[in-house]
Write a protein that holds these residues in place. Structure first.
Motif, PDB file in Angstrom:
ATOM      1  N   ASP A   5      73.956   8.789  59.455  1.00 19.18           N
ATOM      2  CA  ASP A   5      73.699  10.319  59.457  1.00 19.18           C
ATOM      3  C   ASP A   5      73.482  10.672  60.875  1.00 19.18           C
ATOM      4  O   ASP A   5      73.918  11.832  61.074  1.00 19.18           O
ATOM      5  CB  ASP A   5      72.725  10.781  58.432  1.00 19.18           C
ATOM      6  CG  ASP A   5      73.034  10.438  57.209  1.00 19.18           C
ATOM      7  OD1 ASP A   5      74.275  10.568  56.606  1.00 19.18           O
ATOM      8  OD2 ASP A   5      71.934  10.189  56.192  1.00 19.18           O
ATOM      9  N   SER A   6      72.637  10.006  61.564  1.00 17.89           N
ATOM     10  CA  SER A   6      72.280  10.555  63.018  1.00 17.89           C
ATOM     11  C   SER A   6      73.606  10.481  63.713  1.00 17.89           C
ATOM     12  O   SER A   6      73.819  11.213  64.674  1.00 17.89           O
ATOM     13  CB  SER A   6      71.122   9.525  63.532  1.00 17.89           C
ATOM     14  OG  SER A   6      69.935   9.646  62.759  1.00 17.89           O
TER      15      SER A   6
ATOM     16  N   LEU B 278      76.838  15.279  55.393  1.00 17.43           N
ATOM     17  CA  LEU B 278      75.365  15.584  55.751  1.00 17.43           C
ATOM     18  C   LEU B 278      74.860  16.416  54.621  1.00 17.43           C
ATOM     19  O   LEU B 278      73.539  16.250  54.292  1.00 17.43           O
ATOM     20  CB  LEU B 278      74.958  16.012  57.099  1.00 17.43           C
ATOM     21  CG  LEU B 278      75.434  15.162  58.318  1.00 17.43           C
ATOM     22  CD1 LEU B 278      75.199  16.002  59.529  1.00 17.43           C
ATOM     23  CD2 LEU B 278      74.779  13.656  58.358  1.00 17.43           C
TER      24      LEU B 278
ATOM     25  N   ARG C 144      71.777  15.439  51.675  1.00 20.08           N
ATOM     26  CA  ARG C 144      70.495  16.401  51.436  1.00 20.08           C
ATOM     27  C   ARG C 144      70.449  16.722  50.098  1.00 20.08           C
ATOM     28  O   ARG C 144      69.508  16.876  49.572  1.00 20.08           O
ATOM     29  CB  ARG C 144      70.619  17.549  52.238  1.00 20.08           C
ATOM     30  CG  ARG C 144      70.498  17.076  53.978  1.00 20.08           C
ATOM     31  CD  ARG C 144      69.631  16.221  54.527  1.00 20.08           C
ATOM     32  NE  ARG C 144      69.556  14.893  54.028  1.00 20.08           N
ATOM     33  CZ  ARG C 144      70.185  13.892  54.346  1.00 20.08           C
ATOM     34  NH1 ARG C 144      71.145  14.234  55.270  1.00 20.08           N
ATOM     35  NH2 ARG C 144      70.155  12.582  54.071  1.00 20.08           N
TER      36      ARG C 144
ATOM     37  N   LYS D  31      68.190   9.052  51.691  1.00 19.14           N
ATOM     38  CA  LYS D  31      67.237   9.009  52.826  1.00 19.14           C
ATOM     39  C   LYS D  31      68.421   9.104  54.194  1.00 19.14           C
ATOM     40  O   LYS D  31      69.425   8.471  54.171  1.00 19.14           O
ATOM     41  CB  LYS D  31      66.701   7.521  52.878  1.00 19.14           C
ATOM     42  CG  LYS D  31      65.870   7.400  54.074  1.00 19.14           C
ATOM     43  CD  LYS D  31      65.147   5.839  54.034  1.00 19.14           C
ATOM     44  CE  LYS D  31      64.374   5.731  55.384  1.00 19.14           C
ATOM     45  NZ  LYS D  31      63.902   4.362  55.224  1.00 19.14           N
ATOM     46  N   TRP D  32      67.670   9.798  55.084  1.00 21.75           N
ATOM     47  CA  TRP D  32      68.371  10.027  56.196  1.00 21.75           C
ATOM     48  C   TRP D  32      68.506   8.578  57.040  1.00 21.75           C
ATOM     49  O   TRP D  32      67.395   8.132  57.424  1.00 21.75           O
ATOM     50  CB  TRP D  32      67.804  11.027  57.149  1.00 21.75           C
ATOM     51  CG  TRP D  32      68.570  11.340  58.389  1.00 21.75           C
ATOM     52  CD1 TRP D  32      68.327  10.637  59.650  1.00 21.75           C
ATOM     53  CD2 TRP D  32      69.289  12.543  58.795  1.00 21.75           C
ATOM     54  NE1 TRP D  32      69.280  11.303  60.581  1.00 21.75           N
ATOM     55  CE2 TRP D  32      69.768  12.222  60.015  1.00 21.75           C
ATOM     56  CE3 TRP D  32      70.009  13.653  58.067  1.00 21.75           C
ATOM     57  CZ2 TRP D  32      70.686  13.178  60.657  1.00 21.75           C
ATOM     58  CZ3 TRP D  32      70.757  14.493  58.700  1.00 21.75           C
ATOM     59  CH2 TRP D  32      71.059  14.282  59.911  1.00 21.75           C
TER      60      TRP D  32
END
Length: 324
Positions: free
Chosen positions: A37-38, A23, A27, A32-33
């Motif tokens: 990633d979630s 993660l 960044r 892009k998230w």
């Protein structure tokens, strides 16, 4: 018990470290998230929750004891209470373990989806994978709660609850589902690697990267008989499953971490993965994936170039015929 507890903590901390690095790199590289990633963030939270439950159940123990110990040991009221709590936490820990494994599978599937995008079989294949993953996940969760009847035997200490709390059926079912779904993930990128025009060394490198999932299959295959041999020790079972989770975390995040290397090099002004063009029909990709270029892009361009080459050949033939 101390060794098991220490091993579990080390494995969970390493797994969380891998996910946090993933993660953080995203960044840093300003990517892009996305959904993967979630899911990784959810996995970090579930990992912390699982270590909390496993810490208690290892210290307080469970109702899973040998027949000899059950017949000869005098259980105090406090010990009965603690073992009941530990047994209940075991059910929660097993569900968290299954959830964490299948989250890692989804994370890897999402990465592979980028590799096969725009290919003719992409949508149907990803749909089939999603259905299989959903069925095996819910089947594994259900298998956690079906062996003890009545249900209270899962945590009952006295009188002797029998051996249903050892969850042997669940052990086999989850293990087989885990190995089968891991094999599916290993096979998914193979057609792309075979079609894309890469040097043999690069194909071997990527093939090795995509095949490290065999490590989880080996761990699972070894874990099952070892757990059967020590079926009266929940600590051993927890230790094996936590090690398996660490391996799954590494396998799921390794390709993404590998791809971040190019973004870091570009951010630092260094060279990064690009496509060489040697002639109108030859493309070769130096590295795994960048935001602009992926294996599937190379495959798509190769197919388009092949098609355009075929069109040019037909046009030249028609021109020749007209000339005659």
């Amino acid at each position: 018990m101390v060794d098991a507890l220490g091993t579990v903590w080390i494995c969970v901390c390493l797994a969380i470290f891998i996910m946090v690095v993933r993660l953080a790199m995203g960044r840093y590289c300003e990517t892009k998230w996305d959904a993967s990633d979630s899911l990784t963030a959810v996995a970090i939270f579930l990992s912390i929750a699982r270590i909390a439950f496993t810490h208690v159940l290892i210290i307080w123990k469970t109702n899973n004891v040998s027949d000899t110990y059950q017949a000869t040991h005098m259980f105090s009221q406090q010990e009965i209470y603690r073992r009941e709590i530990g047994s209940k936490f075991t059910l929660i820990a097993r569900c968290l373990y299954i959830s964490l494994l299948w989250i890692q599978k989804l994370v890897l599937l999402m990465f592979y989806r980028h590799l096969v995008r725009d290919l003719p079989w992409e949508k149907k294949t990803i749909l089939v994978y999603g259905i299989v993953f959903a069925v095996t996940f819910f089947g594994s969760i259900i298998s956690t709660f079906v062996e003890c009847k009545p249900f209270r035997l899962y945590w009952q200490v006295l009188p002797d609850p029998g051996n249903c709390s050892q969850a042997i059926v669940q052990l086999y079912f989850v293990g087989i589902c885990n190995m089968c779904t891991d094999l599916m993930l290993i096979f998914l990128p193979i057609p792309v690697l075979l079609k894309v025009r890469l040097g043999i060394v690069k194909k071997l490198q990527l093939g090795f990267l995509f095949s490290i999932g065999f490590m989880i299959i080996v761990i699972t295959a070894v874990r099952i008989p070892f757990t059967i041999q020590s079926k009266s020790s929940e600590s051993i079972r927890i230790t094996w499953t936590t090690g398996e989770f660490l391996a799954a975390t590494f396998v799921a995040n390794a390709p993404k971490l590998y791809s971040f290397r190019h973004l870091v090099q570009r951010k630092n002004g260094s060279s990064f993965g690009y496509i060489h063009q040697s002639g109108p029909q030859f493309h070769q990709m130096d590295d795994l994936e960048t935001p602009a270029i992926s294996i599937s892009d190379v495959a798509t361009m190769r197919l388009k170039n092949s098609g355009s080459s075929g069109s040019r050949t037909e046009d030249s033939r028609e021109t020749g015929d007209d000339g005659r």
